[in-house]
Design an enzyme around this catalytic site. Sequence first.
Site, PDB file in Angstrom:
ATOM      1  N   PHE A  15       0.854  -1.194   0.000  1.00 55.36           N
ATOM      2  CA  PHE A  15       0.000   0.000   0.000  1.00 55.36           C
ATOM      3  C   PHE A  15       0.889   1.243   0.000  1.00 55.36           C
ATOM      4  O   PHE A  15       1.704   1.439   0.911  1.00 55.36           O
ATOM      5  CB  PHE A  15      -0.904  -0.012   1.234  1.00 55.36           C
ATOM      6  CG  PHE A  15      -1.843   1.166   1.307  1.00 55.36           C
ATOM      7  CD1 PHE A  15      -3.042   1.153   0.605  1.00 55.36           C
ATOM      8  CD2 PHE A  15      -1.528   2.290   2.065  1.00 55.36           C
ATOM      9  CE1 PHE A  15      -3.910   2.245   0.667  1.00 55.36           C
ATOM     10  CE2 PHE A  15      -2.385   3.380   2.132  1.00 55.36           C
ATOM     11  CZ  PHE A  15      -3.585   3.359   1.431  1.00 55.36           C
ATOM     12  N   GLY A  16       0.736   2.094  -1.002  1.00 55.42           N
ATOM     13  CA  GLY A  16       1.486   3.350  -1.084  1.00 55.42           C
ATOM     14  C   GLY A  16       0.561   4.519  -0.801  1.00 55.42           C
ATOM     15  O   GLY A  16      -0.558   4.576  -1.319  1.00 55.42           O
ATOM     16  N   TYR A  17       1.030   5.480   0.004  1.00 53.87           N
ATOM     17  CA  TYR A  17       0.167   6.616   0.381  1.00 53.87           C
ATOM     18  C   TYR A  17       0.877   7.958   0.219  1.00 53.87           C
ATOM     19  O   TYR A  17       0.266   9.012   0.437  1.00 53.87           O
ATOM     20  CB  TYR A  17      -0.317   6.451   1.836  1.00 53.87           C
ATOM     21  CG  TYR A  17       0.846   6.351   2.808  1.00 53.87           C
ATOM     22  CD1 TYR A  17       1.451   5.123   3.074  1.00 53.87           C
ATOM     23  CD2 TYR A  17       1.374   7.487   3.406  1.00 53.87           C
ATOM     24  CE1 TYR A  17       2.538   5.032   3.928  1.00 53.87           C
ATOM     25  CE2 TYR A  17       2.450   7.403   4.257  1.00 53.87           C
ATOM     26  CZ  TYR A  17       3.027   6.173   4.512  1.00 53.87           C
ATOM     27  OH  TYR A  17       4.121   6.092   5.356  1.00 53.87           O
ATOM     28  N   GLY A  18       2.178   7.931  -0.115  1.00 56.46           N
ATOM     29  CA  GLY A  18       2.938   9.174  -0.286  1.00 56.46           C
ATOM     30  C   GLY A  18       3.582   9.165  -1.661  1.00 56.46           C
ATOM     31  O   GLY A  18       2.889   8.990  -2.680  1.00 56.46           O
ATOM     32  N   SER A  19       4.890   9.279  -1.692  1.00 55.00           N
ATOM     33  CA  SER A  19       5.570   9.305  -2.996  1.00 55.00           C
ATOM     34  C   SER A  19       5.369   7.999  -3.761  1.00 55.00           C
ATOM     35  O   SER A  19       5.491   7.986  -4.990  1.00 55.00           O
ATOM     36  CB  SER A  19       7.059   9.596  -2.823  1.00 55.00           C
ATOM     37  OG  SER A  19       7.718   8.518  -2.189  1.00 55.00           O
ATOM     38  N   GLU A  90      13.101   3.767   1.101  1.00 53.59           N
ATOM     39  CA  GLU A  90      12.329   4.177   2.287  1.00 53.59           C
ATOM     40  C   GLU A  90      13.141   4.026   3.577  1.00 53.59           C
ATOM     41  O   GLU A  90      12.560   3.903   4.658  1.00 53.59           O
ATOM     42  CB  GLU A  90      11.045   3.341   2.374  1.00 53.59           C
ATOM     43  CG  GLU A  90      10.158   3.418   1.139  1.00 53.59           C
ATOM     44  CD  GLU A  90       9.572   4.805   0.891  1.00 53.59           C
ATOM     45  OE1 GLU A  90       9.223   5.486   1.865  1.00 53.59           O
ATOM     46  OE2 GLU A  90       9.494   5.208  -0.286  1.00 53.59           O
TER      47      GLU A  90
END
Length: 183
Positions: A15-19, A90
């Site tokens: 799950f990606g929520y930023g860059s 990250e």
Amino acid sequence: MTTTTTAAGESIWLFGYGSLIYKVDFPYLERRRARLQGWARRFWQGSHDHRGTPEAPGRVVTLVAEPGAVCVGMAYRVTPAVFAHLDHREKNGYRRIAADFRFDDGSEVRGVVYVAAPGNEAYLGPADEEAIARHIAGARGPSGANRDYLLALAEALRELGSDDAHVFGIEDVLRRIGDGTTD
Ligand code: SIN
């Protein structure tokens, strides 16, 4: 619920929520909009290696547990090999944790998400939107201007149909103080 594992040859949902929504520099097998319940996206993490430096950190997003919150993001089905690159990208305070997220068709999957928890070496914590916007307006690192991270994220969230008051509130301040244009 569909569960994927990290065994060789298998795939796992991230799950990606930023860059990770707008800078997709990794291969994926599939991607789908998804929602994570009980977590809020917040510009509370410092960035020493992408949008700032150790001496003058930028501000980037992390997730904060908040009952009732829903974070809209993009989920990617990837092979385990992709995490060698992503763990490096990250590395400045984020840890992969297991999470259950939901797709638009209502199905749920167990996957992973990078979260930068309080107490990590780059953590900055809460501040008001005005202070966060002023901080972002003045920061820059090896990956570019911090404002470009914010503006790219805000644009990506609009495309996803996410109504993220925190991100859009900071974007409004940034544009008001006159440093919100991309070059
Ligand atoms: C993410 O996008 O999922 C993690 C935070 C970031 O890299 O901006």
